[in-house]
Scaffold this motif. Structure first.
Motif, PDB file in Angstrom:
ATOM      1  N   PHE A 202       0.858  -1.184   0.000  1.00 52.15           N
ATOM      2  CA  PHE A 202       0.000   0.000   0.000  1.00 52.15           C
ATOM      3  C   PHE A 202       0.897   1.238   0.000  1.00 52.15           C
ATOM      4  CE2 PHE A 202      -2.415  -3.389   1.905  1.00 52.15           C
ATOM      5  CZ  PHE A 202      -3.690  -3.241   1.389  1.00 52.15           C
ATOM      6  N   THR A 203       0.685   2.123  -0.974  1.00 49.42           N
ATOM      7  CA  THR A 203       1.530   3.308  -1.121  1.00 49.42           C
ATOM      8  C   THR A 203       0.680   4.576  -1.022  1.00 49.42           C
ATOM      9  OG1 THR A 203       3.070   2.129  -2.555  1.00 49.42           O
ATOM     10  CG2 THR A 203       3.167   4.528  -2.600  1.00 49.42           C
ATOM     11  N   CYS A 204       1.136   5.511  -0.200  1.00 50.54           N
ATOM     12  CA  CYS A 204       0.499   6.828  -0.090  1.00 50.54           C
ATOM     13  C   CYS A 204       1.400   7.848  -0.785  1.00 50.54           C
ATOM     14  CB  CYS A 204       0.292   7.222   1.370  1.00 50.54           C
ATOM     15  SG  CYS A 204      -0.267   8.920   1.592  1.00 50.54           S
ATOM     16  N   MET A 205       0.838   8.586  -1.747  1.00 51.23           N
ATOM     17  CA  MET A 205       1.583   9.619  -2.454  1.00 51.23           C
ATOM     18  C   MET A 205       1.016  10.992  -2.079  1.00 51.23           C
ATOM     19  SD  MET A 205       2.095   7.983  -6.261  1.00 51.23           S
ATOM     20  CE  MET A 205       3.108   9.395  -6.706  1.00 51.23           C
ATOM     21  N   VAL A 206       1.910  11.904  -1.710  1.00 47.61           N
ATOM     22  CA  VAL A 206       1.529  13.266  -1.340  1.00 47.61           C
ATOM     23  C   VAL A 206       2.205  14.224  -2.316  1.00 47.61           C
ATOM     24  CG1 VAL A 206       1.391  14.963   0.506  1.00 47.61           C
ATOM     25  CG2 VAL A 206       1.435  12.525   1.070  1.00 47.61           C
ATOM     26  N   SER A 207       1.425  15.110  -2.922  1.00 41.36           N
ATOM     27  CA  SER A 207       1.970  16.002  -3.945  1.00 41.36           C
ATOM     28  C   SER A 207       1.432  17.413  -3.774  1.00 41.36           C
ATOM     29  CB  SER A 207       1.617  15.480  -5.345  1.00 41.36           C
ATOM     30  OG  SER A 207       0.209  15.432  -5.514  1.00 41.36           O
ATOM     31  N   ASN A 208       2.168  18.376  -4.341  1.00 41.83           N
ATOM     32  CA  ASN A 208       1.698  19.757  -4.490  1.00 41.83           C
ATOM     33  C   ASN A 208       2.387  20.346  -5.718  1.00 41.83           C
ATOM     34  OD1 ASN A 208       4.292  20.408  -3.636  1.00 41.83           O
ATOM     35  ND2 ASN A 208       3.666  21.286  -1.698  1.00 41.83           N
ATOM     36  N   LYS A 209       2.382  21.652  -5.862  1.00 45.58           N
ATOM     37  CA  LYS A 209       2.918  22.291  -7.059  1.00 45.58           C
ATOM     38  C   LYS A 209       4.424  22.106  -7.226  1.00 45.58           C
ATOM     39  CE  LYS A 209      -0.593  25.960  -7.175  1.00 45.58           C
ATOM     40  NZ  LYS A 209      -0.834  27.417  -7.104  1.00 45.58           N
ATOM     41  N   LEU A 210       5.130  21.769  -6.149  1.00 42.94           N
ATOM     42  CA  LEU A 210       6.588  21.671  -6.217  1.00 42.94           C
ATOM     43  C   LEU A 210       7.096  20.236  -6.307  1.00 42.94           C
ATOM     44  CD1 LEU A 210       7.688  24.428  -3.670  1.00 42.94           C
ATOM     45  CD2 LEU A 210       7.555  24.571  -6.158  1.00 42.94           C
ATOM     46  N   TYR A 212       6.423  15.736  -5.309  1.00 41.30           N
ATOM     47  CA  TYR A 212       5.698  14.740  -4.532  1.00 41.30           C
ATOM     48  C   TYR A 212       6.677  13.885  -3.739  1.00 41.30           C
ATOM     49  CZ  TYR A 212       7.157  11.127  -7.850  1.00 41.30           C
ATOM     50  OH  TYR A 212       7.906  10.279  -8.618  1.00 41.30           O
ATOM     51  N   SER A 213       6.133  13.158  -2.765  1.00 43.39           N
ATOM     52  CA  SER A 213       6.880  12.195  -1.987  1.00 43.39           C
ATOM     53  C   SER A 213       5.911  11.079  -1.596  1.00 43.39           C
ATOM     54  CB  SER A 213       7.489  12.846  -0.739  1.00 43.39           C
ATOM     55  OG  SER A 213       8.300  11.919  -0.038  1.00 43.39           O
ATOM     56  N   SER A 214       6.443   9.919  -1.214  1.00 42.79           N
ATOM     57  CA  SER A 214       5.569   8.782  -0.930  1.00 42.79           C
ATOM     58  C   SER A 214       6.126   7.936   0.196  1.00 42.79           C
ATOM     59  CB  SER A 214       5.384   7.928  -2.187  1.00 42.79           C
ATOM     60  OG  SER A 214       6.616   7.355  -2.590  1.00 42.79           O
ATOM     61  N   ALA A 215       5.247   7.076   0.732  1.00 41.74           N
ATOM     62  CA  ALA A 215       5.619   6.103   1.748  1.00 41.74           C
ATOM     63  C   ALA A 215       4.820   4.829   1.477  1.00 41.74           C
ATOM     64  CB  ALA A 215       5.351   6.629   3.147  1.00 41.74           C
ATOM     65  N   THR A 216       5.410   3.658   1.774  1.00 41.19           N
ATOM     66  CA  THR A 216       4.781   2.379   1.457  1.00 41.19           C
ATOM     67  C   THR A 216       4.710   1.492   2.695  1.00 41.19           C
ATOM     68  OG1 THR A 216       5.562   2.453  -0.835  1.00 41.19           O
ATOM     69  CG2 THR A 216       4.909   0.309   0.022  1.00 41.19           C
ATOM     70  N   TYR A 217       3.560   0.839   2.869  1.00 44.15           N
ATOM     71  CA  TYR A 217       3.386  -0.168   3.918  1.00 44.15           C
ATOM     72  C   TYR A 217       3.280  -1.532   3.243  1.00 44.15           C
ATOM     73  CZ  TYR A 217       1.359  -3.039   7.590  1.00 44.15           C
ATOM     74  OH  TYR A 217       1.126  -4.036   8.492  1.00 44.15           O
ATOM     75  N   THR A 218       4.070  -2.501   3.703  1.00 45.53           N
ATOM     76  CA  THR A 218       4.093  -3.836   3.101  1.00 45.53           C
ATOM     77  C   THR A 218       3.449  -4.835   4.046  1.00 45.53           C
ATOM     78  OG1 THR A 218       6.127  -3.306   1.911  1.00 45.53           O
ATOM     79  CG2 THR A 218       5.542  -5.626   2.114  1.00 45.53           C
TER      80      THR A 218
END
Length: 272
Positions: A202-210, A212-218
């Motif tokens: 499961f991956t959560c992606m966080v983005s804005n105008k500059l 993005y970054s993400s984190a993953t739970y396995t």
């Protein structure tokens, strides 16, 4: 009646003593607050002045001070005499324009030093002042995305440190979340998993105008239908190879037996 006349005279006298009576000019900045500006871009603020026909704009002043209120304190950015509409900026990257009832401030190459509380003050011909304010902050990229699990509620919670205007999206095995996997909260930070078993990446992606970054739970690996089909195909191929091998062996033995019978018959004929 005497008391009523006395009170009316008092009220009239107070209105006359007020700098602009009941109808004073007002000014407000036409921006949602706070205003976030990307580093290196331009800040544009527009202010609308409302005034009565009897009032005239004498001076318009734009100022800035730190949001925290610490030193160096208030800074004058530009001063505009109301009649000439010619504004003098205090810095090369500061430009102010004046129209009949509107003033606009432009700051090029915005930096962290330009953040703070902006104020536009309008003074009329009698010296009465009115001020509008606006908070301006730096637009920050996404930082430190984290992902935690709430086992009791079968949900995943995504967090972000201090990025401006973050937008959240979810993936399961690199594919967008569907209703068969779970549901996402309105703010996008929480994924309630409904699929059983609870498995996969499961991956959560966080983005804005500059960016993005993400984190993953396995979680535990998923036994998908595709993998089961692949295993069945492999087993079938192996079985066919075994059967084919047995048939080939039987045919080889039969051919060998026939060849021995022919050679023996030929040998008997030669002897006779």
């Amino acid at each position: 009646m005497d008391l009523q006349r006395f009170l009316c005279r008092r009220v009239a006298l107070l209105l006359l003593l007020m700098p602009c009576g009941l109808q004073c000019m007002s000014v407000h900045i036409l921006s949602e607050q706070p205003v976030y500006v990307i580093p290196g871009s331009s800040l544009v603020l527009k202010a609308r002045v409302e005034q009565t026909p009897q009032e005239e704009i004498s001076v318009v002043t734009w100022e800035r001070e730190p949001e925290s209120g610490v030193a160096p304190g208030k800074e004058t950015l530009a001063t505009c005499p109301g009649r000439s509409f010619k504004c003098a900026g205090t810095r090369p990257n500061v430009h102010v324009n004046m129209q009949a009832q509107e003033s606009s401030l432009l700051i090029n190459k915005f930096s962290s030093a330009d953040t703070g509380v902006y104020a536009v003050t309008v003074t009329n011909q009698k010296g009465a002042e009115t001020t509008g304010h606006c908070i301006v902050r730096m637009y920050e990229e996404v930082h430190q995305v984290s992902l935690s699990i709430n086992v009791s509620h079968s949900s995943l919670v995504c967090g972000e440190a201090w990025g401006t205007d973050p937008h959240f999206s979810w993936l399961h095995e690199r594919v967008a979340i569907t209703q068969t996997v779970g549901t996402v909260s309105k703010d996008g930070t929480t994924l309630s998993v409904t699929m059983t078993p609870f498995c996969g990446h499961f991956t959560c992606m966080v983005s804005n105008k500059l960016g993005y970054s993400s984190a993953t739970y396995t979680a535990a690996p998923c036994e998908t239908e595709g993998r089961g089909t692949t295993a069945a195909v492999v087993c079938l191929v192996v079985l066919l190879l075994l059967v084919g091998g047995v048939l080939a062996f039987l045919l080889w033995r039969r051919q060998r037996h026939n060849n021995r019978g022919v050679r023996l018959h030929e040998h008997l004929d030669d002897a006779i």
